[in-house]
Design a protein around this motif. Structure first.
Motif, short mmCIF file in Angstrom:
data_model
loop_
_atom_site.label_atom_id
_atom_site.label_comp_id
_atom_site.label_asym_id
_atom_site.label_seq_id
_atom_site.Cartn_x
_atom_site.Cartn_y
_atom_site.Cartn_z
N THR A 67 5.78 -4.93 1.04
CA THR A 67 5.61 -4.88 -0.41
C THR A 67 5.53 -6.30 -0.97
O THR A 67 5.83 -7.28 -0.28
CB THR A 67 6.78 -4.14 -1.09
N VAL A 82 1.74 -3.30 -2.48
CA VAL A 82 1.98 -3.03 -1.07
C VAL A 82 0.89 -3.70 -0.23
O VAL A 82 -0.18 -4.04 -0.73
CB VAL A 82 2.02 -1.52 -0.77
N GLU A 85 -2.06 0.73 3.57
CA GLU A 85 -2.31 2.05 2.99
C GLU A 85 -1.16 3.02 3.24
O GLU A 85 -0.90 3.91 2.43
CB GLU A 85 -3.61 2.63 3.55
N ALA A 88 1.23 2.40 0.59
CA ALA A 88 0.67 2.90 -0.67
C ALA A 88 0.88 4.40 -0.79
O ALA A 88 1.23 4.92 -1.87
CB ALA A 88 -0.80 2.55 -0.76
N ARG A 92 2.97 6.43 -3.74
CA ARG A 92 2.39 7.51 -4.56
C ARG A 92 3.19 8.79 -4.41
O ARG A 92 3.35 9.56 -5.36
CB ARG A 92 0.93 7.71 -4.16
N ALA A 98 0.44 2.57 -6.84
CA ALA A 98 0.40 1.59 -5.75
C ALA A 98 -0.80 0.67 -5.91
O ALA A 98 -1.88 1.12 -6.31
CB ALA A 98 0.36 2.29 -4.40
N LYS A 99 -0.61 -0.61 -5.60
CA LYS A 99 -1.70 -1.58 -5.58
C LYS A 99 -1.65 -2.34 -4.26
O LYS A 99 -0.64 -2.99 -3.96
CB LYS A 99 -1.58 -2.56 -6.76
N VAL A 100 -2.72 -2.25 -3.48
CA VAL A 100 -2.77 -2.93 -2.19
C VAL A 100 -3.16 -4.39 -2.42
O VAL A 100 -4.15 -4.69 -3.09
CB VAL A 100 -3.78 -2.25 -1.25
#
Length: 466
Positions: A67, A82, A85, A88, A92, A98-100
């Motif tokens: 993170t 994060v 995936e 992420a 969720r 979530a933002k990668v």
């Protein structure tokens, strides 16, 4: 028959009068008790959850390698950065956004550590910008071109995720809540009231004065507030001022916001990036803005302070030590920054949770029964000071967040005695009117009965001896 009716009326009147006396007594007692300051309690650091809890819990659970911090978006939803995936999907599933991103929190912290190890340059500051996934380094107007070039070289060696920015003004401590406290060193603002179980203290900024500093409520030095018994600055920026009388007194759970009003503090928590917050100070009163970064480091002329909360709330000299809060939850005390409340600026705050943990004290807050039943703070009362509409106005869910439950500031450090409350005509007026009316009715019935008995006796005596 007429005699029976008169006796019934007199008896009913006497009963009504006695009932009125009892009712008036109850009204007076309730009014006096209602004027008693509400009970307070204490909470240790971190006992109350703030808006940051969901995102912070996810960061803790997933780990700093997967993170890169969390924040609150414009709709008040938690967002977690994060690095993959799978993480992420976990975010969720927990109900958050979530933002990668490309860099983990470990990398951001490593960059900040590298900046701290470089030669110190006064007038610079840096903070981890979770939203952009960068470490932002700022230099004020006092930083020379050569020093700025040296800092830029250090940043370039760390990586492209370190961003360099120049800022107007100077990074200074705000020496000179809400209520003003004064010493020979200048003026500061009282922050929050805290206790160790035996004595009560004011939690304020450490740069306001070293241990041993005496504080007063007036320029003449006649009204002593207390003395600084523990101070940490630089490194961190907090101190304890022990009350001269040992106790904070009535209204210990309230912070002033101006015009005789205050906000009742109901808990303590950690700030979140994107959170709308409010600050109160003895110079500029109540102001609002947004948390823009956490774990900030500022190189003041007096020394370096780390672990601060960065905001776009404005502040000026004299606001130092004043409280920062949101929805009645204590978050920080004012440390310093740049700019002013005319053009806006950046202000840094010492987190309350960290200060409480290091000092071994607890925040004095309103008792649970005094807080709103549904956990939401009531809207400020009519005529109460409103948040500023300056360029630093927050963009986080406008209008949906308040400082907290607004209440009059009681002032003073002593408790109000029962005798004082019972003799206050503002509290007992209606009850006294009921008691007075009942006494008049009771006396009248006794007088009428006496007159009737006297006349009956006179008639009987006249008939017997006439």
């Amino acid at each position: 028959m007429r005699h029976v009716r008169r006796r019934t009326v007199r008896r009913a009147t006497r009963l009504a009068a006695v009932g009125g006396l009892l009712l008036g007594g109850v009204m007076v007692t309730q009014a006096a008790m209602a004027s008693e300051p509400p009970a307070t309690t204490t909470v240790p650091g971190g006992a109350a959850q703030s808006v940051a809890s969901t995102g912070a819990d996810l960061v803790k659970r997933l780990g700093t390698a997967r993170t890169a911090g969390s924040w609150v978006d414009a709709e008040g939803r938690p967002v977690v950065a994060v690095t993959d995936e799978d993480s992420a999907a976990a975010v969720r599933a927990a109900g958050a956004e979530a933002k990668v991103v490309g860099h983990s929190l470990n990398e951001l912290k490593s960059a900040a550590a590298a900046l701290r190890s470089a030669p110190r340059v006064a007038g610079t500051a840096w903070v981890m910008d979770y939203k952009s996934n960068q470490v932002v380094v700022r230099g004020d107007s006092t930083v020379s071109a050569s020093d700025w070039g040296r800092m830029t070289d250090v940043a370039s060696g760390i990586g492209s995720f370190v961003r360099m920015e120049r800022t107007e003004g100077t990074f200074t401590t705000r020496l000179n809540g809400a209520q003003p406290i004064l010493s020979t060193g200048g003026r500061c603002s009282a922050g929050f009231n805290v206790t160790n179980g035996s004595n009560d203290f004011i939690l304020t900024a450490g740069h306001c004065g070293p241990t041993g500093s005496s504080w007063f409520a007036d320029n003449q030095g006649a009204q002593q507030v207390g003395e600084t018994v523990n101070s940490t600055f630089p490194g961190s920026d907090f101190s304890l001022v022990q009350y001269a009388g040992g106790k904070a007194g009535a209204g210990a759970d309230i912070v002033a916001i101006g015009d005789g009003n205050g906000v009742r503090i109901t808990g303590v928590g950690d700030a979140a990036v994107g959170q709308r917050v409010f600050r109160s100070g003895s110079t500029t009163g109540l102001r609002d803005g947004e948390v823009t970064g956490l774990d900030a480091t500022v190189n003041y002329p007096e020394g370096t302070v780390s672990g601060l909360i960065e905001t776009n709330v404005c502040a000026e000299s004299g606001d130092s030590g004043g409280p920062m809060f949101s929805e009645g939850v204590a978050l920080g005390v004012t440390s310093g920054g740049s700019g002013d409340c005319t053009t806006g600026g950046t202000t840094f705050f010492q987190p309350v949770t960290k200060a409480l943990a290091q000092l071994g004290v607890q925040l004095i807050v309103a008792a649970p029964s005094d807080a709103a039943g549904n956990g939401a703070s009531p809207a400020p009362s009519e005529g109460a000071p409103q948040p500023s509409s300056s360029p630093t106005q927050a963009a986080v869910a406008p209008g949906s967040v308040t400082p907290g439950s607004t209440t009059p500031v009681t002032g003073g450090t002593g408790t109000v005695s029962l005798v004082a409350r019972l003799t206050d005509p503002r509290n007992i007026g209606p009850g006294l009117l009921v008691i007075a009316g009942s006494l008049v009715a009771l006396v009248a019935t006794r007088y009428i009965r006496a007159e009737q008995d006297r006349k009956a006796y006179q008639r009987h005596y006249s008939a017997t001896w006439g």
